[in-house]
Design an enzyme around this catalytic site. Structure first.
Site, short mmCIF file in Angstrom:
data_model
loop_
_atom_site.label_atom_id
_atom_site.label_comp_id
_atom_site.label_asym_id
_atom_site.label_seq_id
_atom_site.Cartn_x
_atom_site.Cartn_y
_atom_site.Cartn_z
CB SER A 83 32.37 53.94 36.76
OG SER A 83 32.02 54.15 38.21
CE1 TYR B 198 35.20 49.67 39.07
CE2 TYR B 198 34.38 51.75 39.95
CZ TYR B 198 34.00 50.60 39.19
OH TYR B 198 33.04 50.59 38.33
N1 LIG Z 1 26.97 48.27 39.26
C1 LIG Z 1 27.10 49.52 39.40
O1 LIG Z 1 26.75 50.41 40.09
C2 LIG Z 1 28.26 50.06 38.17
C3 LIG Z 1 28.35 51.46 38.39
C4 LIG Z 1 29.32 52.22 37.58
C5 LIG Z 1 29.72 51.20 36.64
N2 LIG Z 1 29.86 49.97 36.78
C6 LIG Z 1 30.46 49.03 35.52
O2 LIG Z 1 29.47 48.35 35.10
C7 LIG Z 1 30.29 47.44 34.63
C8 LIG Z 1 29.13 46.01 34.94
O3 LIG Z 1 28.99 46.12 36.14
P1 LIG Z 1 28.17 44.97 37.13
O4 LIG Z 1 27.78 45.69 38.32
O5 LIG Z 1 27.06 44.55 36.27
O6 LIG Z 1 29.11 43.75 37.32
P2 LIG Z 1 28.59 42.41 37.96
O7 LIG Z 1 27.38 42.16 38.57
O8 LIG Z 1 29.75 41.97 39.26
O9 LIG Z 1 28.92 41.52 36.63
C9 LIG Z 1 30.20 41.36 35.97
C10 LIG Z 1 30.31 40.45 35.01
O10 LIG Z 1 31.76 40.35 34.47
C11 LIG Z 1 31.85 39.15 34.50
N3 LIG Z 1 33.43 39.18 34.86
C12 LIG Z 1 33.78 39.63 36.02
N4 LIG Z 1 34.95 39.22 36.19
C13 LIG Z 1 35.59 38.77 35.03
C14 LIG Z 1 36.67 38.38 34.40
N5 LIG Z 1 37.93 38.48 35.16
N6 LIG Z 1 36.76 37.63 33.20
C15 LIG Z 1 35.68 37.40 32.53
N7 LIG Z 1 34.59 37.96 33.13
C16 LIG Z 1 34.18 38.52 34.14
C17 LIG Z 1 31.15 38.25 35.49
O11 LIG Z 1 30.77 37.05 35.16
P3 LIG Z 1 31.56 35.81 35.83
O12 LIG Z 1 31.97 36.24 37.08
O13 LIG Z 1 30.61 34.56 35.65
O14 LIG Z 1 32.84 35.48 34.88
C18 LIG Z 1 29.69 38.94 35.38
O15 LIG Z 1 28.99 38.61 33.92
C19 LIG Z 1 31.51 47.18 35.28
O16 LIG Z 1 32.52 47.46 34.21
C20 LIG Z 1 31.42 48.06 36.16
O17 LIG Z 1 32.83 48.83 36.52
C21 LIG Z 1 28.85 49.40 37.56
#
Ligand SMILES: NC(=O)c1ccc[n+]([C@@H]2O[C@H](COP(=O)([O-])OP(=O)(O)OC[C@H]3O[C@@H](n4cnc5c(N)ncnc54)[C@H](OP(=O)(O)O)[C@@H]3O)[C@@H](O)[C@H]2O)c1
Length: 322
Positions: free
Chosen positions: A187, A200
């Protein structure tokens, strides 16, 4: 007159120092423009194909960025191994990929917050010819908070370390690629310390360091390991409902990111994010970036706590009137 006679012998060396500086700066600028053009305009979109290996493995594949990686890789013909927490949601995503892209899918339902899940993942991955691994699963704070005020801090720490850090190390180990690509989703919060999201931010810095070190270890074997550092993307995690140019949809982000694979071992993945990354790491001193991050997060925290209090008062009032 005297000063002028002193300057004349210095004229020629000064001319060459100036000419050398201008030439070096022009060459550097040209190099930056050409490599920017190569990455952000031409891209490397064709690199990721099932020639690397039949299967793509995506963790956290049922929502947001992970789901978009799964869709984009299925569109390119990869069979998909989806790993997330809820079997129902995994089945839904797997079914839609099979119907839309006519690819084979498999699923593993595990909670990455737990430490004892890796034998199950290893067994599920055994024998698969894996071409791409996307270590995407991650969790953040529900709102920015001072470290010692985080509710249930003990479990919070364990969960965040297990999901954000242990998963990346362990799934990379279980996937054993002979060739191919590992994308580790860090991130922009891992590029500098982010106060009130400190745990985080630190876990994401770990992912970035782990990826870059590993890339050097395995470069000669032809394995590509990329550290991906997005700024905001409109997903459930960020609760951003209206995508904008700098806060894209996950589909748009992933399409751009995949064009950088093989060209950058560390990337912000999307041109507007790359500009933001350049400004915040090269142009602005890190003390100012950290100060502004703290200010932004303090404001968000205050807003969140106010809204929560109002909600609680409203719920309390409606409970009394019942
Ligand atoms: N969105 C942003 O702006 C952003 C920015 C920088 C980095 N990131 C990084 O990108 C990645 C994805 O982020 P996102 O925004 O797409 O997140 P998201 O929309 O919250 O999706 C997270 C995914 O991970 C799964 N998950 C969450 N906790 C889990 C657990 N304990 N065990 C197994 N599966 C789990 C969730 O599915 P279930 O809940 O069904 O298990 C879902 O499929 C992360 O690593 C995040 O740190 C995101």
């Amino acid at each position: 007159m005297f000063a002028q006679s002193l300057l004349i012998p210095a004229e020629t060396p000064l001319f060459w120092v100036g000419a050398f500086t201008v030439a070096s700066l022009s060459l550097w600028l040209l190099y930056r423009l050409l490599s920017g053009f190569r990455i952000w305009v031409l891209g490397n979109g064709q690199l990721l194909s099932p020639k690397l290996g039949k299967w793509a493995v995506v963790t956290g594949a049922t929502d947001g960025i992970g789901k978009s990686y799964a869709e984009e890789l299925a569109r390119r013909g990869f069979a998909l191994m989806l790993i997330s927490r809820s079997q129902d949601r995994l089945d839904d995503v797997a079914k839609s990929l099979e119907v839309e892209y006519k690819v084979q899918t498999k699923t593993i339902a595990v909670d990455f917050g737990k430490a004892d899940i890796y034998p199950k993942i290893e067994a599920g991955l055994a024998g698969l010819e894996i071409g791409v691994l996307v270590n995407n699963v991650g969790v953040s704070y529900s709102y920015p908070e001072y470290y010692l005020h985080i509710p249930d801090l003990d479990n919070f720490i364990t969960n965040m370390i297990n999901v954000n850090m242990t998963s990346v190390c362990q799934v990379s180990f279980a996937s054993v690629l002979n060739k191919g690509v590992i994308l580790n989703i860090s991130s922009a919060s891992g590029m500098y310390p982010v106060p009130l999201l400190t745990v985080y931010s630190a876990t994401k810095a770990f992912v970035d360091f782990f990826s870059r070190g590993l890339q050097e270890e395995y470069r000669r074997q032809g394995i590509i390991i990329q550290s991906v550092l997005p700024f905001f993307v409109a997903t459930k995690m960020t609760r951003i409902r209206k995508p904008t140019l700098d806060k894209p949809t996950p589909e748009r982000y992933v399409a751009a990111e995949l064009s950088t694979v093989g060209l950058q071992s560390q990337t912000n993945g999307y041109f507007p994010h790359a500009v933001m990354g350049w400004v915040t790491t090269r142009l602005v001193p890190s003390s100012i970036v950290i100060f502004l991050g703290a200010r932004m997060n303090r404001l968000q925290r205050t807003g969140y706590l106010k809204r929560r209090k109002l909600r609680e008062q409203k719920n309390g009032a409606s409970f009394k009137s019942e």
